[in-house]
Design a protein around this motif. Structure first.
Motif, PDB file in Angstrom:
ATOM      1  N   VAL A   3       0.871  -1.179   0.000  1.00 23.20           N
ATOM      2  CA  VAL A   3       0.000   0.000   0.000  1.00 23.20           C
ATOM      3  C   VAL A   3       0.908   1.229   0.000  1.00 23.20           C
ATOM      4  O   VAL A   3       1.762   1.371   0.879  1.00 23.20           O
ATOM      5  N   ALA A   4       0.752   2.072  -1.014  1.00 23.47           N
ATOM      6  CA  ALA A   4       1.667   3.219  -1.137  1.00 23.47           C
ATOM      7  C   ALA A   4       0.957   4.417  -1.750  1.00 23.47           C
ATOM      8  O   ALA A   4       0.043   4.264  -2.571  1.00 23.47           O
ATOM      9  N   CYS A   5       1.399   5.592  -1.343  1.00 27.20           N
ATOM     10  CA  CYS A   5       0.878   6.837  -1.907  1.00 27.20           C
ATOM     11  C   CYS A   5       1.336   6.973  -3.344  1.00 27.20           C
ATOM     12  O   CYS A   5       2.409   6.503  -3.712  1.00 27.20           O
ATOM     13  N   SER A   6       0.515   7.671  -4.128  1.00 22.93           N
ATOM     14  CA  SER A   6       0.882   7.901  -5.515  1.00 22.93           C
ATOM     15  C   SER A   6       0.897   9.397  -5.797  1.00 22.93           C
ATOM     16  O   SER A   6      -0.119  10.074  -5.666  1.00 22.93           O
ATOM     17  N   GLY A   7       2.079   9.888  -6.143  1.00 18.91           N
ATOM     18  CA  GLY A   7       2.232  11.290  -6.539  1.00 18.91           C
ATOM     19  C   GLY A   7       2.653  11.281  -7.995  1.00 18.91           C
ATOM     20  O   GLY A   7       1.832  11.330  -8.908  1.00 18.91           O
ATOM     21  N   THR A   8       3.971  11.122  -8.221  1.00 17.49           N
ATOM     22  CA  THR A   8       4.408  10.827  -9.589  1.00 17.49           C
ATOM     23  C   THR A   8       3.984   9.411  -9.963  1.00 17.49           C
ATOM     24  O   THR A   8       3.865   9.073 -11.128  1.00 17.49           O
ATOM     25  N   GLY A   9       3.825   8.562  -8.933  1.00 18.31           N
ATOM     26  CA  GLY A   9       3.495   7.159  -9.149  1.00 18.31           C
ATOM     27  C   GLY A   9       4.724   6.284  -9.282  1.00 18.31           C
ATOM     28  O   GLY A   9       4.618   5.058  -9.381  1.00 18.31           O
ATOM     29  N   GLY A  10       5.910   6.891  -9.274  1.00 17.98           N
ATOM     30  CA  GLY A  10       7.142   6.121  -9.456  1.00 17.98           C
ATOM     31  C   GLY A  10       7.358   5.076  -8.366  1.00 17.98           C
ATOM     32  O   GLY A  10       7.721   3.936  -8.669  1.00 17.98           O
ATOM     33  N   THR A  11       7.120   5.454  -7.119  1.00 16.94           N
ATOM     34  CA  THR A  11       7.364   4.517  -6.017  1.00 16.94           C
ATOM     35  C   THR A  11       6.485   3.287  -6.147  1.00 16.94           C
ATOM     36  O   THR A  11       6.974   2.146  -6.151  1.00 16.94           O
ATOM     37  N   ILE A  12       5.178   3.520  -6.259  1.00 23.18           N
ATOM     38  CA  ILE A  12       4.259   2.372  -6.283  1.00 23.18           C
ATOM     39  C   ILE A  12       4.451   1.557  -7.568  1.00 23.18           C
ATOM     40  O   ILE A  12       4.460   0.316  -7.517  1.00 23.18           O
ATOM     41  N   SER A  13       4.669   2.219  -8.699  1.00 23.69           N
ATOM     42  CA  SER A  13       4.742   1.487  -9.972  1.00 23.69           C
ATOM     43  C   SER A  13       5.992   0.619 -10.052  1.00 23.69           C
ATOM     44  O   SER A  13       5.913  -0.564 -10.408  1.00 23.69           O
ATOM     45  N   GLY A  14       7.154   1.195  -9.721  1.00 21.43           N
ATOM     46  CA  GLY A  14       8.401   0.431  -9.805  1.00 21.43           C
ATOM     47  C   GLY A  14       8.444  -0.693  -8.787  1.00 21.43           C
ATOM     48  O   GLY A  14       8.843  -1.828  -9.101  1.00 21.43           O
ATOM     49  N   THR A  15       8.011  -0.398  -7.568  1.00 19.74           N
ATOM     50  CA  THR A  15       8.019  -1.414  -6.508  1.00 19.74           C
ATOM     51  C   THR A  15       7.043  -2.538  -6.868  1.00 19.74           C
ATOM     52  O   THR A  15       7.365  -3.724  -6.756  1.00 19.74           O
ATOM     53  N   ALA A  16       5.846  -2.140  -7.331  1.00 24.23           N
ATOM     54  CA  ALA A  16       4.818  -3.122  -7.689  1.00 24.23           C
ATOM     55  C   ALA A  16       5.272  -4.007  -8.842  1.00 24.23           C
ATOM     56  O   ALA A  16       5.070  -5.226  -8.819  1.00 24.23           O
ATOM     57  N   LYS A  17       5.897  -3.399  -9.827  1.00 27.01           N
ATOM     58  CA  LYS A  17       6.340  -4.167 -11.009  1.00 27.01           C
ATOM     59  C   LYS A  17       7.286  -5.283 -10.558  1.00 27.01           C
ATOM     60  O   LYS A  17       7.130  -6.441 -10.956  1.00 27.01           O
ATOM     61  N   TYR A  18       8.237  -4.925  -9.691  1.00 31.22           N
ATOM     62  CA  TYR A  18       9.191  -5.936  -9.229  1.00 31.22           C
ATOM     63  C   TYR A  18       8.467  -7.011  -8.407  1.00 31.22           C
ATOM     64  O   TYR A  18       8.659  -8.220  -8.628  1.00 31.22           O
ATOM     65  N   LEU A  19       7.622  -6.570  -7.478  1.00 30.19           N
ATOM     66  CA  LEU A  19       6.960  -7.538  -6.592  1.00 30.19           C
ATOM     67  C   LEU A  19       6.031  -8.462  -7.373  1.00 30.19           C
ATOM     68  O   LEU A  19       5.996  -9.673  -7.130  1.00 30.19           O
ATOM     69  N   LYS A  20       5.284  -7.897  -8.339  1.00 32.44           N
ATOM     70  CA  LYS A  20       4.367  -8.739  -9.139  1.00 32.44           C
ATOM     71  C   LYS A  20       5.136  -9.759  -9.992  1.00 32.44           C
ATOM     72  O   LYS A  20       4.625 -10.835 -10.274  1.00 32.44           O
TER      73      LYS A  20
END
Ligand code: PMP
Length: 344
Positions: free
Chosen positions: A181-198
């Motif tokens: 669960v992560a905040c989205s501003g630029t979305g970089g944190t959630i997108s990059g982290t999610a891509k790796y985890l998925k």
């Protein structure tokens, strides 16, 4: 932490490898296990150290940046601080176009770190010549040999988290993570982290946190830009009035919205209950898991990782000021105890 008991050449060697810390009290009424990735342990006290260092080093590798050049960015503060820090160590000039919504402490900090700061009005549209996007673009065209980081539209923002935050969480949880669960501003944190985890486990649920007044959640659901979603709100660094290409909407399962008021009280509660002094968006992400938990969305064995993006010291004149809380009308009858500074 991997860092402990070592000696370092400079602060940049301390970027990343932040600790994952269990939340013990604030989530005690919920089913599930909750852990915070505490990004304030970065040397610049936020997750943005990761993207500043990564993007600048990629530009150096491509030969685009050489010492003495200028780095330009639009920023709510944290990215600017991180770029300024990296610029000092590596010998660049740092020029920042900042929203007037940013706290005065943040702006003073950027100046202290040697950056040249342009403060731009917050409540104008992105294509207005006064907006911080347009100001940054103009400066980029005016300053010879400058590089524009452009974090909202830079794929390297996603890559930075894909290469660091994602693998760290996977390793720290020994592959047990079930939700991010992560905040989205630029979305970089959630997108990059999610891509790796998925890629490691496609069943991991990825939940983004958005603000009321931001278009992001609606865009995720409809793929349409709905201007009616946009109105002023107070949380800095969360949500947006445009669609950033640094957000990969396909790796995010859903978005949850949180209010300014709830997030503010939850940020204060994290300090009082967990002894962690973290920023406003850490309050927002914790508020999101409280809402989801109350809806019965987590099971007993779930392993939920939230990202705490930055440090509380950056919000002394805002969310951690009783005066500011009062001015926002956040100390209403519901929160009378807080108004009198009684323990939560
Ligand atoms: N919290 C804070 C305090 C931030 O400054 C930001 C970045 N704008 C975020 C959360 C969101 O991170 P990201 O830009 O990677 O989505």
């Amino acid at each position: 932490m991997k860092h402990r008991n070592k000696v370092f050449d400079n602060v940049l060697d301390l970027v990343g490898n932040t600790p994952l810390v269990r939340l013990n009290k604030i989530t005690s009424k919920l089913k599930g296990n909750f852990y915070a990735k505490v990004e304030s342990f970065n040397p610049g006290h936020s997750s943005k150290d990761r993207i500043a260092l990564y993007i600048i080093e990629q530009a150096e590798k491509k030969g685009i940046l050489t010492p003495g050049d200028t780095i330009i960015e639009t920023t709510s503060g944290n990215t600017g601080f991180s770029i300024a820090m990296v610029s000092i160590i590596k010998g660049y000039d740092c020029v920042l176009a900042v929203s007037s919504k940013s706290s005065p402490d943040k702006i003073d900090m950027l100046k202290t770190m040697g950056a040249k700061v342009y403060v731009c009005p917050a409540h104008v549209s992105a294509d207005d010549p006064r907006s911080y996007y347009e100001v940054a673009k103009r400066l980029h065209s005016e300053i010879k040999g400058s590089v524009y980081i452009n974090q909202y539209f830079n794929q390297l923002n996603i890559d930075a988290h894909y290469k660091s935050t994602g693998p760290e969480i996977w390793e720290q949880t020994e592959g047990k993570v079930t939700h991010l669960v992560a905040c989205s501003g630029t979305g970089g944190t959630i997108s990059g982290t999610a891509k790796y985890l998925k890629e490691q486990n496609p069943d991991i649920k990825i939940i983004g946190v958005d603000a009321f007044g931001s278009v992001i959640k609606k865009y995720h659901e409809t793929r349409e830009f709905d201007e009616k979603e946009i109105y002023p709100y107070r949380i800095e660094g969360l949500g947006k009035n445009l669609i950033p290409t640094a957000t990969d909407f396909d790796v995010i399962d859903e978005f949850v919205k949180v209010t300014d008021e709830d997030s503010a009280h939850t940020a204060r509660l994290i300090a009082k209950s967990e002894g962690m002094f973290v920023g406003y968006t850490s309050g927002a992400v914790t508020q999101a898991i409280l809402q989801l938990g109350e809806e019965g969305r987590f099971k007993k064995d779930d392993y939920v990782v939230v990202i705490f993006p930055d440090h509380g010291a950056r919000y002394m004149s805002k969310v951690y000021s009783d005066k500011w809380m009062n001015e926002q009308g956040f100390f209403d009858s519901k929160n009378e105890a807080a108004a009198q500074n009684i323990q939560y």
